[in-house]
Design an enzyme around this catalytic site. Sequence first.
Site, PDB file in Angstrom:
ATOM      1  N   ASP A  76      42.635  85.631  58.588  1.00  7.04           N
ATOM      2  CA  ASP A  76      42.930  86.819  57.782  1.00  7.04           C
ATOM      3  C   ASP A  76      42.245  88.065  58.330  1.00  7.04           C
ATOM      4  O   ASP A  76      42.887  89.096  58.564  1.00  7.04           O
ATOM      5  CB  ASP A  76      42.490  86.556  56.331  1.00  7.04           C
ATOM      6  CG  ASP A  76      42.666  87.762  55.435  1.00  7.04           C
ATOM      7  OD1 ASP A  76      43.693  87.850  54.750  1.00  7.04           O
ATOM      8  OD2 ASP A  76      41.769  88.629  55.411  1.00  7.04           O
ATOM      9  N   VAL A 119      45.735  89.246  53.369  1.00  2.83           N
ATOM     10  CA  VAL A 119      46.804  88.894  54.309  1.00  2.83           C
ATOM     11  C   VAL A 119      47.204  87.434  54.131  1.00  2.83           C
ATOM     12  O   VAL A 119      48.391  87.096  54.090  1.00  2.83           O
ATOM     13  CB  VAL A 119      46.375  89.179  55.754  1.00  2.83           C
ATOM     14  CG1 VAL A 119      47.493  88.801  56.730  1.00  2.83           C
ATOM     15  CG2 VAL A 119      46.004  90.650  55.924  1.00  2.83           C
ATOM     16  N   ASP A 120      46.218  86.561  54.007  1.00  2.00           N
ATOM     17  CA  ASP A 120      46.514  85.151  53.767  1.00  2.00           C
ATOM     18  C   ASP A 120      47.241  84.950  52.442  1.00  2.00           C
ATOM     19  O   ASP A 120      48.221  84.204  52.354  1.00  2.00           O
ATOM     20  CB  ASP A 120      45.215  84.344  53.757  1.00  2.00           C
ATOM     21  CG  ASP A 120      44.837  83.815  55.135  1.00  2.00           C
ATOM     22  OD1 ASP A 120      45.729  83.642  55.972  1.00  2.00           O
ATOM     23  OD2 ASP A 120      43.651  83.577  55.363  1.00  2.00           O
ATOM     24  N   VAL A 121      46.729  85.576  51.382  1.00  2.00           N
ATOM     25  CA  VAL A 121      47.313  85.367  50.054  1.00  2.00           C
ATOM     26  C   VAL A 121      48.756  85.855  50.018  1.00  2.00           C
ATOM     27  O   VAL A 121      49.659  85.155  49.535  1.00  2.00           O
ATOM     28  CB  VAL A 121      46.467  86.069  48.978  1.00  2.00           C
ATOM     29  CG1 VAL A 121      47.199  86.072  47.638  1.00  2.00           C
ATOM     30  CG2 VAL A 121      45.110  85.375  48.823  1.00  2.00           C
TER      31      VAL A 121
END
Length: 394
Positions: free
Chosen positions: A139, A167-169
């Site tokens: 991320d 960004v990951d979520v």
Amino acid sequence: MGALDGLRVLDLSRVLAGPYCTQMLADHGAEVVKVESPAGDETRGWGPPFLPGGTSAYYANLNRGKKNIVLDLSGPDGRELLGTLLAGADVVVENFKAGTLARWGWPDETIRAEHPALIHCRITGFGTDGPLGGLPGYDAVLQAYGGLMSVNGEAEGPPLRIGVPVVDVVTGVLGFSGILLALHERARSGLGQLVDCSLLDTVISLLHPHSAAWLADGAVPRRTGSAHPSIAPYETFSTADGPFFVGAGNNRQFAALADVLGAPGLASDPRFASNADRVGNAGELRAELSVLIGQYKRDDLAELLLAKGVPAAPVHDIAEAMNAPQVRHREMVVERDGYRGVGVPVKLGRTPGCAAESPRRPGADTREVLAAAGLSREEVEGALAKGVVREGRS
């Protein structure tokens, strides 16, 4: 019954984006089988804090409601068994390094040929081809590479990582959305397809309004702290008892803000007559509002402004946010049967989702999953004896 009841999902992912995607599917009724290597998902050790039994809170917040099987994919027996599991799935989610499935005998062409109805969600850092194709990305790496850090932080300070793995979520949410799109299309065609998600694509999609501004005039956006680059006031101020955010996005809201603060003349001041004027004179506006807002307590001011239709809120810490009455009313904190977690953000009226049971220990459901996949008792025992799969352990 959830909206996705009957959907079978094979979760080959680890860390964050993939597990969050599959947890959303599980929350809405899908049967999700999480496959872990003998070493386990590394986020089980990302702590403290750790829950009773030794699993990290980090892992627990991403893996509820899933069955769990430990499968060793390093050898041919495990890879053959993976094929059996793929045959019984509607959706597979994976975030292996590019080319890994192909080396294991499952290139994209083989998956499509042998399992034409399977929806394959692939999550990568930079995609699988191009100049950076196949390279790993976390991320924060993508926050840096994709420009997100450059617009986060104070104007005179360094670029900062956003304090949550946004960004990951969001990649997990986009994977969830892409899977639902593919399922909708499959209902017409009978065919699955690849859902290709990358952290790079996500971070670029998150750059609004800075990306739109650069595309329009070519100027490189600068950091503005908590302030907005094209709306004023839209930032954090200090009250008598803590930080406070107010955002007046139009002239009516700004006039109401000025009226609540006892300074109605601000709304007719030529320096602040329009949003463009307020942005152009943001420093002077900030100075005027700082003195006025500093006289209030944050909860009192929030109540006054919200009653007048002005978006505003105290800047809560995590404990305050998680205990906020409206958060609890929306059931975004779940506490039942020994499980504590974040609630389901997508709320459906007729088939609501459910934050189900706590994450399972590694291999807790190995026997059940293999039996459901069609293996006989003897075949299950043989796989266990060879170490291809493993049973649950504490």
